[in-house]
Motif scaffolding. Structure first.
Motif, PDB file in Angstrom:
ATOM      1  N   VAL A 102       0.877  -1.278  -0.077  1.00  0.00           N
ATOM      2  CA  VAL A 102       0.113  -0.021  -0.071  1.00  0.00           C
ATOM      3  C   VAL A 102       0.893   1.053   0.006  1.00  0.00           C
ATOM      4  O   VAL A 102       1.891   1.099   0.248  1.00  0.00           O
ATOM      5  CB  VAL A 102      -0.862   0.087   1.255  1.00  0.00           C
ATOM      6  CG1 VAL A 102      -1.787  -0.997   1.189  1.00  0.00           C
ATOM      7  CG2 VAL A 102      -0.320   0.045   2.386  1.00  0.00           C
ATOM      8  N   ILE A 103       0.409   2.245  -0.374  1.00  0.00           N
ATOM      9  CA  ILE A 103       0.868   3.722  -0.401  1.00  0.00           C
ATOM     10  C   ILE A 103       0.144   4.473   0.776  1.00  0.00           C
ATOM     11  O   ILE A 103      -1.178   4.399   0.886  1.00  0.00           O
ATOM     12  CB  ILE A 103       0.753   4.516  -1.609  1.00  0.00           C
ATOM     13  CG1 ILE A 103       1.442   3.789  -2.668  1.00  0.00           C
ATOM     14  CG2 ILE A 103       1.448   5.910  -1.339  1.00  0.00           C
ATOM     15  CD1 ILE A 103       2.784   4.236  -2.954  1.00  0.00           C
ATOM     16  N   GLY A 124       2.842  15.495   4.104  1.00  0.00           N
ATOM     17  CA  GLY A 124       3.082  15.474   2.902  1.00  0.00           C
ATOM     18  C   GLY A 124       3.944  14.525   2.315  1.00  0.00           C
ATOM     19  O   GLY A 124       4.102  14.524   1.059  1.00  0.00           O
ATOM     20  N   TYR A 125       4.484  13.758   3.044  1.00  0.00           N
ATOM     21  CA  TYR A 125       5.391  12.517   2.424  1.00  0.00           C
ATOM     22  C   TYR A 125       4.427  11.303   2.465  1.00  0.00           C
ATOM     23  O   TYR A 125       3.328  11.307   2.783  1.00  0.00           O
ATOM     24  CB  TYR A 125       6.510  12.624   3.044  1.00  0.00           C
ATOM     25  CG  TYR A 125       6.198  12.115   4.593  1.00  0.00           C
ATOM     26  CD1 TYR A 125       6.569  10.731   5.116  1.00  0.00           C
ATOM     27  CD2 TYR A 125       6.175  12.984   5.290  1.00  0.00           C
ATOM     28  CE1 TYR A 125       6.341  10.289   6.373  1.00  0.00           C
ATOM     29  CE2 TYR A 125       6.181  12.569   6.936  1.00  0.00           C
ATOM     30  CZ  TYR A 125       5.940  11.266   7.253  1.00  0.00           C
ATOM     31  OH  TYR A 125       5.899  10.870   8.632  1.00  0.00           O
ATOM     32  N   GLU A 126       4.978  10.243   1.976  1.00  0.00           N
ATOM     33  CA  GLU A 126       4.417   8.852   1.845  1.00  0.00           C
ATOM     34  C   GLU A 126       5.038   7.796   2.293  1.00  0.00           C
ATOM     35  O   GLU A 126       6.367   8.125   2.490  1.00  0.00           O
ATOM     36  CB  GLU A 126       3.795   8.882   0.454  1.00  0.00           C
ATOM     37  CG  GLU A 126       2.742   9.891   0.167  1.00  0.00           C
ATOM     38  CD  GLU A 126       2.713   9.778  -1.295  1.00  0.00           C
ATOM     39  OE1 GLU A 126       3.120   8.698  -2.119  1.00  0.00           O
ATOM     40  OE2 GLU A 126       1.733  10.373  -1.814  1.00  0.00           O
ATOM     41  N   PHE A 127       4.447   6.486   2.863  1.00  0.00           N
ATOM     42  CA  PHE A 127       5.261   5.324   3.190  1.00  0.00           C
ATOM     43  C   PHE A 127       4.638   4.459   2.159  1.00  0.00           C
ATOM     44  O   PHE A 127       3.187   4.460   1.546  1.00  0.00           O
ATOM     45  CB  PHE A 127       4.921   4.788   4.536  1.00  0.00           C
ATOM     46  CG  PHE A 127       5.881   5.375   5.621  1.00  0.00           C
ATOM     47  CD1 PHE A 127       7.031   5.395   5.464  1.00  0.00           C
ATOM     48  CD2 PHE A 127       5.107   6.439   6.548  1.00  0.00           C
ATOM     49  CE1 PHE A 127       7.899   5.910   6.827  1.00  0.00           C
ATOM     50  CE2 PHE A 127       5.763   6.950   7.628  1.00  0.00           C
ATOM     51  CZ  PHE A 127       7.021   6.959   7.628  1.00  0.00           C
ATOM     52  N   ARG A 128       5.485   3.566   1.578  1.00  0.00           N
ATOM     53  CA  ARG A 128       5.065   2.419   0.778  1.00  0.00           C
ATOM     54  C   ARG A 128       5.782   1.197   1.576  1.00  0.00           C
ATOM     55  O   ARG A 128       6.743   1.127   1.672  1.00  0.00           O
ATOM     56  CB  ARG A 128       5.438   2.483  -0.611  1.00  0.00           C
ATOM     57  CG  ARG A 128       5.116   1.347  -1.593  1.00  0.00           C
ATOM     58  CD  ARG A 128       5.503   1.780  -3.228  1.00  0.00           C
ATOM     59  NE  ARG A 128       6.976   1.648  -3.119  1.00  0.00           N
ATOM     60  CZ  ARG A 128       7.452   2.537  -4.206  1.00  0.00           C
ATOM     61  NH1 ARG A 128       6.645   2.958  -5.352  1.00  0.00           N
ATOM     62  NH2 ARG A 128       8.788   2.826  -4.091  1.00  0.00           N
ATOM     63  N   ALA A 184       9.273  -1.248   4.480  1.00  0.00           N
ATOM     64  CA  ALA A 184       8.651   0.005   3.983  1.00  0.00           C
ATOM     65  C   ALA A 184       9.646   1.062   3.651  1.00  0.00           C
ATOM     66  O   ALA A 184      10.950   0.698   3.774  1.00  0.00           O
ATOM     67  CB  ALA A 184       7.621   0.688   5.119  1.00  0.00           C
ATOM     68  N   GLU A 185       9.306   1.755   2.755  1.00  0.00           N
ATOM     69  CA  GLU A 185      10.111   2.820   2.073  1.00  0.00           C
ATOM     70  C   GLU A 185       9.268   4.327   2.297  1.00  0.00           C
ATOM     71  O   GLU A 185       8.040   4.324   2.257  1.00  0.00           O
ATOM     72  CB  GLU A 185      10.367   3.015   0.557  1.00  0.00           C
ATOM     73  CG  GLU A 185      10.966   1.660   0.206  1.00  0.00           C
ATOM     74  CD  GLU A 185      11.161   1.439  -1.176  1.00  0.00           C
ATOM     75  OE1 GLU A 185      12.530   1.143  -1.614  1.00  0.00           O
ATOM     76  OE2 GLU A 185      10.098   1.417  -1.864  1.00  0.00           O
ATOM     77  N   GLN A 186      10.292   5.178   2.714  1.00  0.00           N
ATOM     78  CA  GLN A 186       9.539   6.625   2.869  1.00  0.00           C
ATOM     79  C   GLN A 186       9.929   7.367   1.655  1.00  0.00           C
ATOM     80  O   GLN A 186      10.833   7.444   1.009  1.00  0.00           O
ATOM     81  CB  GLN A 186      10.250   7.380   4.095  1.00  0.00           C
ATOM     82  CG  GLN A 186       9.656   8.743   4.451  1.00  0.00           C
ATOM     83  CD  GLN A 186      10.205   9.155   5.525  1.00  0.00           C
ATOM     84  OE1 GLN A 186      11.050   8.634   6.283  1.00  0.00           O
ATOM     85  NE2 GLN A 186       9.804  10.546   5.985  1.00  0.00           N
ATOM     86  N   LEU A 187       8.859   7.908   0.983  1.00  0.00           N
ATOM     87  CA  LEU A 187       8.778   8.483  -0.379  1.00  0.00           C
ATOM     88  C   LEU A 187       8.523  10.136  -0.162  1.00  0.00           C
ATOM     89  O   LEU A 187       7.560  10.531   0.902  1.00  0.00           O
ATOM     90  CB  LEU A 187       7.567   8.032  -1.171  1.00  0.00           C
ATOM     91  CG  LEU A 187       7.679   6.569  -1.282  1.00  0.00           C
ATOM     92  CD1 LEU A 187       6.102   6.312  -2.240  1.00  0.00           C
ATOM     93  CD2 LEU A 187       8.677   5.997  -1.907  1.00  0.00           C
ATOM     94  N   GLN A 188       9.188  10.856  -0.859  1.00  0.00           N
ATOM     95  CA  GLN A 188       8.973  12.320  -0.756  1.00  0.00           C
ATOM     96  C   GLN A 188       8.852  12.821  -2.164  1.00  0.00           C
ATOM     97  O   GLN A 188       9.705  12.486  -3.131  1.00  0.00           O
ATOM     98  CB  GLN A 188      10.443  13.036  -0.157  1.00  0.00           C
ATOM     99  CG  GLN A 188       9.948  14.592   0.018  1.00  0.00           C
ATOM    100  CD  GLN A 188       8.970  14.803   1.222  1.00  0.00           C
ATOM    101  OE1 GLN A 188       9.159  14.469   2.230  1.00  0.00           O
ATOM    102  NE2 GLN A 188       8.148  15.842   1.045  1.00  0.00           N
ATOM    103  N   GLY A 189       7.979  13.436  -2.745  1.00  0.00           N
ATOM    104  CA  GLY A 189       7.638  13.933  -4.085  1.00  0.00           C
ATOM    105  C   GLY A 189       7.634  12.619  -5.262  1.00  0.00           C
ATOM    106  O   GLY A 189       8.138  12.867  -6.131  1.00  0.00           O
ATOM    107  N   GLY A 190       7.361  11.456  -4.593  1.00  0.00           N
ATOM    108  CA  GLY A 190       7.289  10.321  -5.517  1.00  0.00           C
ATOM    109  C   GLY A 190       8.768   9.350  -5.583  1.00  0.00           C
ATOM    110  O   GLY A 190       8.882   8.323  -6.184  1.00  0.00           O
TER     111      GLY A 190
END
Lengths: 74, 74, 74, 74, 74, 74, 74
Positions: free
Chosen positions: C18-19, C25-29, C46-52
């Motif tokens: 899941v995202i 404003g950031y995301e985890f996948r 899990a990875e932490q995403l910023q701006g994709g």
């Protein structure tokens, strides 16, 4: 011995100096003399810190728990 | 085996090092010795991190659950 | 068949990637292995995403529901 | 006929396309297939919009009610 | 005659045009057709305003009470 | 003698001058004449301060507890 | 005579002009004709102020208590 409940840290810190992180990004440092279940705190001989520098002395201060982010005994 | 309840992660992380994400955008890293149902946490040998860099050591810190965004065991 | 209750999405996403959108404003996948009624989530790998973009790997992470804005199964 | 209760809008929008305003200032557009009393929503065939432009497709997304500012059926 | 309870304003505004101030700093203007105790509102023939200018028409919109800052009947 | 409960500070400060820190980063200074369990406060002869400077006199002011970050008796 | 309870200020201000501070940093000024326990307020002949300047007249306005930071009778 490790702490077992978070509020033990507060109880053990009574009459000791603590650093209190605040939601606005600044901190208070002072002697904690009271707290309650909402993490409302009373500090004495308190100073307001910004970026690690003393901004001003505030004497006694009641800090609203809702604005607290962390409490670190020194 | 997969975790089944979110708080199992906290229970399994007792006495281990965790990274704690904070609402202000910074992080704490330390050994988690206590937590409660509000996700109030106590870390020992804790460091405050900003942008992945150690900003300062804070020793013992009680982190208020309301300010926590994530907790990652290492 | 259409989902009927929002939490069905979470139940169906167990053990899937899941995202997770976060208030900052950031995301985890990552692979969701647990959730509760507060939308506290546990992701693995899990990875932490910023701006994709992937900012860093975080392994296992407990995400606090209060900080979640959306969850999208992939 | 005028709506009489706010949640009637949600009920009538099931299986229709809606725009969902989010606290961070962006929006989702998609087919609403589920909601609950917290305004948690499930959208399918969803797109994330920023400034009226499609930023990316997200497929199915569970939107947390706490992050919703408005919902507009199209 | 003066209003006696705040919600009287909402009741009196049913089927009239209102301006709704939103936490993000923008506003909606439309015909209010429903509200509830959380100040969730339904507007019809609604427009989104920014800095007093019409940004776009949104038709029917369910506004989440938690995001409302004020409501002004015209 | 040390305070024992946070609200003792408020009780002791009745009819004395206090500084009240506000979430928006500014402060009020005035004579506290009333408070309640939500930390709603009434100040008289109050001034609004920004960056330590008096911005304006406000006379009597009811401060909403939810916006208070700290209270410091002088 | 000093006020004894914060809401006495509201009761005494009925039909008088008040300044209402808002979370977004702006203010309303108007004649308060109603309030409730959530500090939801109704102002008449109201003006919206920014930086002490009148931005616009808004006539009657229902202000959501959750957005109020202070209320000052004039």
């Amino acid at each position: 011995m490790a702490e077992r409940r978070p509020f033990d840290v507060l109880n053990n810190a009574i009459n000791n100096t603590v650093i209190v992180g605040m939601k606005g990004g600044y901190e208070f440092r002072g002697v904690m003399v009271a707290y309650d279940v909402h993490m409302n705190l009373v500090l004495e001989k308190a100073e307001q810190l910004q970026g690690g520098e003393v901004k001003r002395g505030v004497g006694t201060v009641l800090v609203r728990g809702d604005s607290v982010t962390f409490i670190s005994p020194s």
